[in-house]
Write an enzyme that holds these catalytic residues in place. Structure first.
Site, PDB file in Angstrom:
ATOM      1  CD  GLU A  47      -2.156  -2.101   1.306  1.00 58.62           C
ATOM      2  OE1 GLU A  47      -3.028  -2.833   0.819  1.00 58.62           O
ATOM      3  OE2 GLU A  47      -1.235  -2.542   1.998  1.00 58.62           O
ATOM      4  CB  THR A  48       1.252   4.195  -1.893  1.00 57.76           C
ATOM      5  OG1 THR A  48       2.335   3.410  -2.413  1.00 57.76           O
ATOM      6  CG2 THR A  48       1.702   5.655  -1.776  1.00 57.76           C
TER       7      THR A  48
END
Length: 105
Positions: A47-48
Site C-alpha cells: 500500500e501507498t
C-alpha cells in the site's frame, strides 16, 4: 507536477527490513486518482497512503499497485508515524477520516 514527499515506513517493527512496509505521501491537496494510482504502482509496495489536512485532522486514502482500497491498518500507522516524527512532532494523536470512517492513532 509538484514535488511530493514520500516516506517508506516499516510498520510493526523497530528494525530495518522487518515488519510491513508502506509508502506514505503527505499532500497539500489531493492529486487526481490516476496520478495517485501511478505513484502507488511505481512504489510497488502493498500500500501507498496519501493524506491531506482537513480541519484539525486529516483525510487518508490507500492505493495498492493496482487499485484503491477501503482500509489499510499498517499504512495508517505508518502515516501517523510520519506525522508524529516528521511533520508535527508535538502532536500526540490524530484522527484520519477515510472511506471506512474515522481512525484514531
Amino acid at each position: 507536477m509538484p514535488t511530493i514527499p514520500m516516506y517508506q515506513i516499516d510498520a510493526f517493527t523497530d528494525r530495518v527490513f522487518a515488519g510491513n512496509p508502506a509508502a506514505v505521501c503527505p499532500l497539500v491537496e489531493w492529486l487526481d486518482d490516476a496520478t495517485m494510482q501511478a505513484i502507488a504502482a511505481e512504489n510497488n509496495l502493498a500500500e501507498t497512503a496519501f493524506f491531506v489536512r482537513e480541519g484539525g485532522d486529516y483525510r487518508i486514502r490507500w492505493f495498492t499497485p493496482v487499485l484503491e482500497v477501503d482500509l489499510c491498518g499498517h499504512a495508517t500507522l505508518a502515516s501517523a508515524f510520519v506525522l508524529f516524527t516528521e511533520l508535527e512532532p508535538a502532536r500526540s494523536s490524530v484522527t484520519f477520516q477515510s472511506r471506512s470512517g474515522g481512525l484514531t492513532v
